[in-house]
Design a protein around this motif. Structure first.
Motif, PDB file in Angstrom:
ATOM      1  N   GLY A  34     -15.828   4.912  -7.239  1.00  0.00           N
ATOM      2  CA  GLY A  34     -16.270   4.811  -8.628  1.00  0.00           C
ATOM      3  C   GLY A  34     -15.471   3.801  -9.415  1.00  0.00           C
ATOM      4  O   GLY A  34     -14.623   3.078  -8.883  1.00  0.00           O
ATOM      5  N   ASP A  35     -15.761   3.751 -10.701  1.00  0.00           N
ATOM      6  CA  ASP A  35     -15.083   2.816 -11.603  1.00  0.00           C
ATOM      7  C   ASP A  35     -13.735   3.373 -12.025  1.00  0.00           C
ATOM      8  O   ASP A  35     -13.642   4.516 -12.469  1.00  0.00           O
ATOM      9  N   VAL A  36     -12.711   2.554 -11.863  1.00  0.00           N
ATOM     10  CA  VAL A  36     -11.363   2.930 -12.293  1.00  0.00           C
ATOM     11  C   VAL A  36     -10.752   1.770 -13.073  1.00  0.00           C
ATOM     12  O   VAL A  36     -11.172   0.624 -12.917  1.00  0.00           O
ATOM     13  N   SER A  37      -9.762   2.069 -13.886  1.00  0.00           N
ATOM     14  CA  SER A  37      -9.142   1.045 -14.728  1.00  0.00           C
ATOM     15  C   SER A  37      -7.828   0.520 -14.155  1.00  0.00           C
ATOM     16  O   SER A  37      -7.036  -0.070 -14.869  1.00  0.00           O
ATOM     17  N   PHE A  38      -7.605   0.732 -12.862  1.00  0.00           N
ATOM     18  CA  PHE A  38      -6.376   0.283 -12.214  1.00  0.00           C
ATOM     19  C   PHE A  38      -6.732  -0.406 -10.903  1.00  0.00           C
ATOM     20  O   PHE A  38      -7.877  -0.371 -10.460  1.00  0.00           O
ATOM     21  N   LYS A  39      -5.736  -1.056 -10.314  1.00  0.00           N
ATOM     22  CA  LYS A  39      -5.929  -1.767  -9.053  1.00  0.00           C
ATOM     23  C   LYS A  39      -6.413  -0.790  -7.980  1.00  0.00           C
ATOM     24  O   LYS A  39      -5.848   0.294  -7.823  1.00  0.00           O
ATOM     25  N   ASN A  40      -7.456  -1.180  -7.271  1.00  0.00           N
ATOM     26  CA  ASN A  40      -8.037  -0.317  -6.245  1.00  0.00           C
ATOM     27  C   ASN A  40      -8.201  -1.133  -4.975  1.00  0.00           C
ATOM     28  O   ASN A  40      -8.844  -2.184  -5.022  1.00  0.00           O
ATOM     29  N   PRO A  41      -7.621  -0.745  -3.858  1.00  0.00           N
ATOM     30  CA  PRO A  41      -6.907   0.504  -3.618  1.00  0.00           C
ATOM     31  C   PRO A  41      -5.556   0.533  -4.323  1.00  0.00           C
ATOM     32  O   PRO A  41      -5.043  -0.490  -4.742  1.00  0.00           O
ATOM     33  N   THR A  42      -5.014   1.732  -4.432  1.00  0.00           N
ATOM     34  CA  THR A  42      -3.770   1.939  -5.164  1.00  0.00           C
ATOM     35  C   THR A  42      -2.801   2.772  -4.331  1.00  0.00           C
ATOM     36  O   THR A  42      -3.216   3.491  -3.433  1.00  0.00           O
ATOM     37  N   TRP A  43      -1.526   2.636  -4.644  1.00  0.00           N
ATOM     38  CA  TRP A  43      -0.481   3.382  -3.934  1.00  0.00           C
ATOM     39  C   TRP A  43       0.039   4.522  -4.794  1.00  0.00           C
ATOM     40  O   TRP A  43       0.113   4.406  -6.008  1.00  0.00           O
ATOM     41  N   MET A  44       0.422   5.611  -4.146  1.00  0.00           N
ATOM     42  CA  MET A  44       1.129   6.704  -4.817  1.00  0.00           C
ATOM     43  C   MET A  44       1.989   7.435  -3.796  1.00  0.00           C
ATOM     44  O   MET A  44       1.737   7.355  -2.592  1.00  0.00           O
ATOM     45  N   GLY A  45       2.987   8.117  -4.287  1.00  0.00           N
ATOM     46  CA  GLY A  45       3.862   8.895  -3.420  1.00  0.00           C
ATOM     47  C   GLY A  45       3.128  10.099  -2.841  1.00  0.00           C
ATOM     48  O   GLY A  45       2.231  10.662  -3.479  1.00  0.00           O
ATOM     49  N   LYS A  46       3.522  10.498  -1.644  1.00  0.00           N
ATOM     50  CA  LYS A  46       2.902  11.662  -1.006  1.00  0.00           C
ATOM     51  C   LYS A  46       3.082  12.920  -1.839  1.00  0.00           C
ATOM     52  O   LYS A  46       2.158  13.717  -1.971  1.00  0.00           O
ATOM     53  N   SER A  47       4.254  13.105  -2.434  1.00  0.00           N
ATOM     54  CA  SER A  47       4.492  14.312  -3.227  1.00  0.00           C
ATOM     55  C   SER A  47       3.591  14.338  -4.462  1.00  0.00           C
ATOM     56  O   SER A  47       3.083  15.396  -4.841  1.00  0.00           O
ATOM     57  N   THR A  48       3.367  13.186  -5.086  1.00  0.00           N
ATOM     58  CA  THR A  48       2.467  13.120  -6.237  1.00  0.00           C
ATOM     59  C   THR A  48       1.036  13.433  -5.815  1.00  0.00           C
ATOM     60  O   THR A  48       0.331  14.181  -6.494  1.00  0.00           O
ATOM     61  N   LEU A  49       0.624  12.892  -4.696  1.00  0.00           N
ATOM     62  CA  LEU A  49      -0.724  13.167  -4.194  1.00  0.00           C
ATOM     63  C   LEU A  49      -0.913  14.661  -3.934  1.00  0.00           C
ATOM     64  O   LEU A  49      -1.910  15.250  -4.362  1.00  0.00           O
ATOM     65  N   LEU A  50       0.051  15.279  -3.287  1.00  0.00           N
ATOM     66  CA  LEU A  50      -0.057  16.709  -2.987  1.00  0.00           C
ATOM     67  C   LEU A  50      -0.072  17.563  -4.255  1.00  0.00           C
ATOM     68  O   LEU A  50      -0.710  18.613  -4.292  1.00  0.00           O
ATOM     69  N   ARG A  51       0.597  17.094  -5.295  1.00  0.00           N
ATOM     70  CA  ARG A  51       0.672  17.839  -6.552  1.00  0.00           C
ATOM     71  C   ARG A  51      -0.586  17.673  -7.407  1.00  0.00           C
ATOM     72  O   ARG A  51      -0.959  18.573  -8.155  1.00  0.00           O
ATOM     73  N   THR A  52      -1.278  16.539  -7.279  1.00  0.00           N
ATOM     74  CA  THR A  52      -2.364  16.222  -8.204  1.00  0.00           C
ATOM     75  C   THR A  52      -3.759  16.246  -7.588  1.00  0.00           C
ATOM     76  O   THR A  52      -4.736  16.058  -8.313  1.00  0.00           O
ATOM     77  N   ALA A  53      -3.856  16.470  -6.285  1.00  0.00           N
ATOM     78  CA  ALA A  53      -5.163  16.418  -5.632  1.00  0.00           C
ATOM     79  C   ALA A  53      -5.272  17.488  -4.560  1.00  0.00           C
ATOM     80  O   ALA A  53      -4.272  18.032  -4.106  1.00  0.00           O
ATOM     81  N   GLU A  54      -6.506  17.764  -4.178  1.00  0.00           N
ATOM     82  CA  GLU A  54      -6.751  18.690  -3.074  1.00  0.00           C
ATOM     83  C   GLU A  54      -7.498  17.956  -1.972  1.00  0.00           C
ATOM     84  O   GLU A  54      -8.309  17.071  -2.235  1.00  0.00           O
ATOM     85  N   PHE A  55      -7.198  18.314  -0.739  1.00  0.00           N
ATOM     86  CA  PHE A  55      -7.885  17.711   0.398  1.00  0.00           C
ATOM     87  C   PHE A  55      -9.251  18.370   0.534  1.00  0.00           C
ATOM     88  O   PHE A  55      -9.360  19.588   0.586  1.00  0.00           O
ATOM     89  N   ILE A  56     -10.300  17.533   0.573  1.00  0.00           N
ATOM     90  CA  ILE A  56     -11.641  18.087   0.708  1.00  0.00           C
ATOM     91  C   ILE A  56     -12.247  17.779   2.064  1.00  0.00           C
ATOM     92  O   ILE A  56     -13.248  18.378   2.446  1.00  0.00           O
ATOM     93  N   SER A  57     -11.653  16.846   2.793  1.00  0.00           N
ATOM     94  CA  SER A  57     -12.139  16.529   4.128  1.00  0.00           C
ATOM     95  C   SER A  57     -11.012  15.875   4.909  1.00  0.00           C
ATOM     96  O   SER A  57     -10.398  14.929   4.431  1.00  0.00           O
ATOM     97  N   GLU A  58     -10.744  16.393   6.084  1.00  0.00           N
ATOM     98  CA  GLU A  58      -9.720  15.796   6.927  1.00  0.00           C
ATOM     99  C   GLU A  58     -10.397  15.008   8.040  1.00  0.00           C
ATOM    100  O   GLU A  58     -11.364  15.471   8.639  1.00  0.00           O
TER     101      GLU A  58
END
Length: 64
Positions: A34-58
């Motif tokens: 979708g449309d985002v206002s930041f560079k895509n693809p983007t980087w983030m720390g693993k701990s931030t990802l685990l804190r802010t998102a849920e895995f919906i498909s492995e």
């Protein structure tokens, strides 16, 4: 957590796919759908990802 896993961010509802892992940085590179206002693809720390998102498909490799 591996390349190909799909996550959904809790607040925004955006869907992201992990496209690269960097163990030296302890981070992941995500392509956000979708449309985002930041560079895509983007980087983030693993701990931030685990804190802010849920895995919906492995990602599961198949021998076909």
């Amino acid at each position: 957590m591996q390349v190909g896993d799909v996550v959904k961010f809790n607040i925004s509802g955006h869907i992201g796919t992990i496209v690269e892992l960097d163990d030296s940085y302890n981070g992941v590179c995500l392509y956000i759908s979708g449309d985002v206002s930041f560079k895509n693809p983007t980087w983030m720390g693993k701990s931030t990802l685990l804190r802010t998102a849920e895995f919906i498909s492995e990602y599961k490799e198949t021998n076909s």
